[in-house]
Each structure stands twice: as structure tokens, then as C-alpha cells.
Design an enzyme around this catalytic site. Structure first.
Site, short mmCIF file in Angstrom:
data_model
loop_
_atom_site.label_atom_id
_atom_site.label_comp_id
_atom_site.label_asym_id
_atom_site.label_seq_id
_atom_site.Cartn_x
_atom_site.Cartn_y
_atom_site.Cartn_z
N ASN A 10 -8.45 -52.63 -26.95
CA ASN A 10 -7.99 -51.86 -25.79
C ASN A 10 -6.76 -52.59 -25.26
O ASN A 10 -6.87 -53.59 -24.55
CB ASN A 10 -9.13 -51.83 -24.76
N ARG A 95 -8.36 -47.86 -28.43
CA ARG A 95 -8.39 -46.93 -27.30
C ARG A 95 -6.96 -46.44 -27.08
O ARG A 95 -6.04 -47.25 -26.94
CB ARG A 95 -8.89 -47.64 -26.06
N HIS A 184 -10.99 -40.99 -18.99
CA HIS A 184 -12.33 -41.61 -19.09
C HIS A 184 -13.23 -40.83 -20.05
O HIS A 184 -14.46 -40.92 -19.96
CB HIS A 184 -13.07 -41.64 -17.73
N LEU A 213 -17.79 -43.98 -11.73
CA LEU A 213 -17.25 -44.56 -10.50
C LEU A 213 -16.93 -46.03 -10.73
O LEU A 213 -17.79 -46.90 -10.58
CB LEU A 213 -18.27 -44.41 -9.36
N ASN A 215 -13.15 -48.68 -10.62
CA ASN A 215 -12.00 -48.77 -9.73
C ASN A 215 -11.25 -47.43 -9.81
O ASN A 215 -10.92 -46.82 -8.81
CB ASN A 215 -11.14 -49.96 -10.13
N ARG A 245 -6.42 -45.16 -5.58
CA ARG A 245 -5.78 -43.84 -5.70
C ARG A 245 -6.39 -42.86 -4.70
O ARG A 245 -7.60 -42.88 -4.46
CB ARG A 245 -5.96 -43.27 -7.11
N MET A 287 -16.25 -52.30 -3.70
CA MET A 287 -17.36 -51.70 -2.96
C MET A 287 -18.31 -52.76 -2.40
O MET A 287 -18.92 -52.55 -1.34
CB MET A 287 -18.10 -50.72 -3.89
N ARG A 288 -18.41 -53.91 -3.07
CA ARG A 288 -19.28 -54.97 -2.53
C ARG A 288 -18.78 -55.45 -1.18
O ARG A 288 -19.55 -55.61 -0.23
CB ARG A 288 -19.33 -56.17 -3.49
N GLY A 334 -18.64 -49.54 -12.69
CA GLY A 334 -18.92 -50.63 -11.73
C GLY A 334 -19.64 -50.20 -10.47
O GLY A 334 -20.68 -50.77 -10.11
N VAL A 335 -19.13 -49.19 -9.79
CA VAL A 335 -19.76 -48.72 -8.54
C VAL A 335 -21.01 -47.91 -8.86
O VAL A 335 -22.08 -48.14 -8.29
CB VAL A 335 -18.76 -47.87 -7.72
N GLU A 337 -23.02 -47.92 -11.39
CA GLU A 337 -24.14 -48.67 -11.95
C GLU A 337 -24.75 -49.64 -10.95
O GLU A 337 -25.93 -49.97 -11.04
CB GLU A 337 -23.67 -49.47 -13.18
N GLU A 388 -17.82 -48.09 -23.36
CA GLU A 388 -16.71 -47.42 -24.05
C GLU A 388 -16.41 -48.08 -25.39
O GLU A 388 -16.05 -47.40 -26.35
CB GLU A 388 -15.47 -47.42 -23.14
P1 ADP Z 1 -12.49 -50.36 -13.94
O1 ADP Z 1 -12.13 -49.01 -13.43
O2 ADP Z 1 -11.51 -51.42 -13.58
O3 ADP Z 1 -12.98 -50.40 -15.36
P2 ADP Z 1 -15.25 -51.06 -13.23
O4 ADP Z 1 -15.99 -49.92 -13.83
O5 ADP Z 1 -15.42 -52.41 -13.82
O6 ADP Z 1 -13.72 -50.72 -13.03
O7 ADP Z 1 -15.63 -51.11 -11.68
C1 ADP Z 1 -15.07 -52.06 -10.84
C2 ADP Z 1 -15.56 -51.81 -9.43
O8 ADP Z 1 -16.99 -51.79 -9.41
C3 ADP Z 1 -15.19 -52.91 -8.45
O9 ADP Z 1 -13.93 -52.68 -7.88
C4 ADP Z 1 -16.29 -52.79 -7.40
O10 ADP Z 1 -15.88 -51.87 -6.40
C5 ADP Z 1 -17.45 -52.18 -8.13
N1 ADP Z 1 -18.59 -53.08 -8.32
C6 ADP Z 1 -18.78 -53.99 -9.30
N2 ADP Z 1 -19.96 -54.64 -9.12
C7 ADP Z 1 -20.52 -54.13 -8.01
C8 ADP Z 1 -21.73 -54.37 -7.28
N3 ADP Z 1 -22.61 -55.28 -7.70
N4 ADP Z 1 -21.97 -53.63 -6.18
C9 ADP Z 1 -21.08 -52.71 -5.77
N5 ADP Z 1 -19.93 -52.43 -6.40
C10 ADP Z 1 -19.65 -53.12 -7.49
#
Ligand code: ADP
Length: 406
Positions: A10, A95, A184, A213, A215, A245, A287-288, A334-335, A337, A388
Site C-alpha cells: 500500500n 492497493r 474504501h 468509520l 479517520n 473532512r 475519537m478517544r 478504528g472508530v 471497531e 484490507e
Molecule cells: P484510517 O482511516 O487512518 O485507516 P483507522 O481505521 O485506523 O483510520 O481509524 C483511526 C481512528 O480510529 C482514530 O483517529 C481514532 O479516532 C479511532 N480509534 C482508534 N482506536 C480507538 C479506540 N480505542 N476508541 C475510539 N476510537 C478509536
């Protein structure tokens, strides 16, 4: 010796993420990342995942370009006995962000394919050039090996014209290739299929709303395994509120900013892509951190969260209507999951649509795919970790195996 390994690359403008997988079972043999290519502070982090290979290794010497990056990756892999000259390596899967209308499937790369990916650069000016550089570099390293492009847009090419077209002058739209492509796609395809598996059903029998969900964020409506609508459009700017965004806005906001604020096209591009969304609303895009601030009573963070959820709910409702019947809603990235409060807020109040969360299950932390809805809910709510790289490796391996069989 059968060739069953696939290297997944990637390539970004200043980074390369990679994974080496063995497709007999899908085990990951090594993963890594080269970042800040071309800077003094380049870094390679390599993690072998074989039984006794040892832990993570790091290199911090400057890496001038993608060729040097891939050479360094090849050296790290060779040190683990996983050299790229191995006859076990079947293919390299890349990718590629934008495949336009032409690439509806993973595609073996040749000069003509590369020229077409190049022609699509105006539609993905940041991503496609980096992807092309990654491909050329890998070709130079192993010219004899099949290289496969897996496109972020491919899964969405099944959208009907009614979903893919903007309601603008058709001639202008066609001349400039303006339509909704979606992104995506590799994640949406993987998660929709895994959700069907989780329900014990054939993907063809399941309608799913996938909420990716991260970034960046996007939703898709998947009917019987085929995408029928998605929230990102000509570019990844459309749709959900994201980390940086804006997602959907009235396009007249841009003319207004030009006329009233004297902003340039580039200024507005940066505003909407980099300084909007959660970061624009409250200063944070993680989001954390936003949840920590909300727990401490921060009203700006609360409002940013509420706007994020409001948009998410609108897309759930819209895709419910698009699909007619929904079997599951799947949260990923990230968000999706990790952030239980986002999942809870997104489906709260939607009991009439058959949605009900089990708050205990929703709050549990787990790395695996799982259901978090109550057993009596008509629509399943699933948390499905996206993968992915595995999807790219699977599609790459399936294509080269098919070609080998003739
Ligand atoms: P990308 O779009 O960069 O691939 P990811 O899918 O890795 O992003 O998601 C990144 C986002 O996930 C972080 O900016 C954060 O907001 C969120 N995130 C990651 N871990 C957690 C967590 N434990 N609790 C809440 N949000 C989280």
C-alpha cells in the site's frame, strides 16, 4: 515448490505499508511500514510474525525514495528467510485508489493498465501517482512476477446509475468524468462478506449497511453482496463527517467562501479536506480524545460528537430505504471497531427499524467479528474488524491462480 505467498503493498506519497501473507490458510508472515520516505527522519518498522522470528525491528537511517524503501523491506524480509526472490512468492498485490469506470475487478498489471491508472490521476491526484510509483518499483525488483492492482473503487462499480450520477448537466458530467465512484471498496467488500459469514448465511442472501468509520469514513448499502450505494463520491470528501473532512455540505458554501472570504480553490480544498470534520468542529479528530473531553464536560466535543452521530443516523436511514430490507448493520475501522459509544448513539432510537443493541455485548472489547445486537432484534448489529490487506492478498492470489490454471 508451490508459490502461495503474496506480498501486499500500500504505497502512499511518503510511505509504504506492506504485509507478506501465505495464502495456504491466510497466515501473516511479516508486516511493516516505511514512513517519511525522502526525509532525514525516515523510519522502517518491520515485524516478523513467524514462530521464532523475534520481535519488531526498526531502522531509522534516511530512505531517499520508494526504490530504496522497497530494497530495505526486501532486506528485512530476507533476514527472516522470506526473501522476495523466493520461488514461494506468487504475486505482489497493490492497493490502487482510483480505478475509474474501467477497473471493476482486480487486474494483472501491464503497461496498458499502468497507462490507464495514470490517466485517472486527475481523479486521485494524491493517491494514484504514489500507487504507480510503488508498482514500478516492485516491477523493477521482480520483473518476472505477476503484479496485481486491487482498486478501492472497484466494489462500487455495481452501483446503479441512479445512485452513481449527480443531478448535473449530463454532458458536462460525462466530459469531465464527474460521477460518484466511492472509496474504501476493499473494506466494504470484505466486511459485507464477513458479516454474512457471521450470520451463517450466503452473502447473496444478505443485505448489509456497512459503516467504515476510521479517520476517513464511508457508508455503503450492499444488497446480496453487491454495492448499490455508497457515501463517498467523486472524491472521498462526500458523505459522513470524518476526522478532518466535512462530508456532505451545500456546494454553494465553496462559492460563498470564494466571493465573501476571498479564499482560493486550494484554500477551500485544504479547509474541507484537512481542517473540517471532527477536527474543525472541536480541534481533535481522535475519537478517544473526544470521548475523554465529553466525559470531562466539554461542550464543543459533545457538539462535534452529536453532529457526527446525526449524519451517521441519516445515512443509516437513507440506506435502509435504499435496501428496503436490512439484515445487518456492520461497524468497522478504528472508530467502528473500538468506539462503543458511537455504535450505541448511532442506533439508539431506531427500535422501530428493528435495531436494538445489547449494551453489555456492545461494551465488551474484542478483536474478533461479533454480534452486539439483542437476540430479539430484527436487524443484526455486527462489529467486524476490517482487513484490507487480507482482502487484497485473497483477490490477488485468486486471480493469479486462475490465470495459472489457464
Ligand atoms: P484510517 O482511516 O487512518 O485507516 P483507522 O481505521 O485506523 O483510520 O481509524 C483511526 C481512528 O480510529 C482514530 O483517529 C481514532 O479516532 C479511532 N480509534 C482508534 N482506536 C480507538 C479506540 N480505542 N476508541 C475510539 N476510537 C478509536
Amino acid at each position: 515448490m508451490t508459490a502461495t505467498r503474496v506480498l501486499v503493498l500500500n504505497s502512499g506519497s511518503s510511505s509504504v505499508k506492506y504485509q507478506l501473507l501465505d495464502m495456504r490458510g491466510g497466515a501473516r508472515l511479516a508486516v511493516g511500514l516505511v514512513e517519511r520516505i525522502g526525509e532525514e527522519t525516515s523510519r522502517l518498522v518491520h515485524t516478523p510474525l513467524l514462530g521464532d522470528a523475534g520481535g519488531k525491528r526498526e531502522r531509522t537511517a534516511p530512505i531517499a525514495d520508494h526504490a530504496a524503501a522497497l530494497k530495505a523491506v526486501a532486506e528485512e524480509l530476507a533476514a527472516d528467510g522470506l526473501g522476495l526472490d523466493s520461488p514461494r512468492l506468487a504475486a505482489i498485490g497493490h492497493r490502487v485508489v482510483h480505478g475509474g469506470l474501467r477497473f471493476t475487478e482486480p487486474t494483472v498489471i501491464d503497461e496498458e493498465v499502468l497507462a490507464e491508472v495514470e490517466r485517472l490521476v486527475p481523479l486521485a491526484p494524491l493517491h494514484n501517482p504514489a500507487n504507480i510509483t510503488g508498482i514500478r518499483t516492485a516491477q523493477a525488483l521482480r520483473p518476472d512476477l505477476p503484479q496485481v492492482a486491487v482498486f478501492d473503487t472497484a466494489f462500487h462499480t455495481t452501483m446503479p446509475e441512479s445512485a452513481a450520477r449527480y443531478a448535473i448537466d449530463t454532458e458536462t458530467a460525462d466530459r469531465h468524468l464527474i460521477r460518484r465512484y466511492g472509496f474504501h471498496g476493499t473494506s466494504h467488500a470484505y466486511v459485507a462478506r464477513e458479516t454474512a459469514r457471521l450470520l451463517g448465511k450466503d452473502p447473496e442472501d444478505v443485505n448489509v449497511i456497512v459503516l467504515h468509520l476510521g479517520n476517513g469514513a464511508s457508508a455503503s448499502a450492499v444488497a446480496g453482496g453487491r454495492c448499490v450505494d455508497t457515501s463517498m463520491g467523486l472524491t472521498p470528501l462526500e458523505g459522513l463527517v470524518m476526522g478532518t473532512r466535512s462530508g456532505d455540505i451545500d456546494p454553494a458554501v465553496t462559492f460563498h467562501l470564494m466571493r465573501v472570504a476571498g479564499m482560493s480553490t486550494d484554500d477551500i480544498d485544504v479547509l474541507l479536506n484537512k481542517k473540517s470534520g471532527l477536527v474543525g468542529l472541536c480541534g481533535d479528530n481522535d475519537m478517544r480524545e473526544i470521548r475523554r473531553r465529553i466525559d470531562a464536560g466539554d461542550e464543543r466535543a459533545q457538539l462535534a460528537f452529536d453532529i457526527y452521530i446525526h449524519r451517521l443516523k441519516k445515512y443509516i436511514g437513507a440506506y435502509y430505504a435504499v435496501l428496503g430490507r436490512v439484515d445487518a448493520i456492520a461497524f468497522t475501522a478504528g472508530v467502528g471497531e473500538n468506539a462503543a459509544p458511537v455504535r450505541e448513539a448511532a442506533v439508539s432510537g431506531l427500535e422501530e427499524l428493528g435495531l436494538a443493541l445489547d449494551s453489555g455485548l456492545n461494551a465488551e472489547r474484542s478483536d474478533g467479528a461479533r454480534l452486539v445486537s439483542t437476540p430479539y432484534a430484527r436487524v443484526a448489529v455486527a462489529v467486524v474488524p476490517t482487513d484490507e490487506e487480507l482482502e487484497i492478498a485473497r483477490q490477488t492470489f485468486a486471480l493469479v491462480s486462475e490465470n495459472a490454471l489457464g
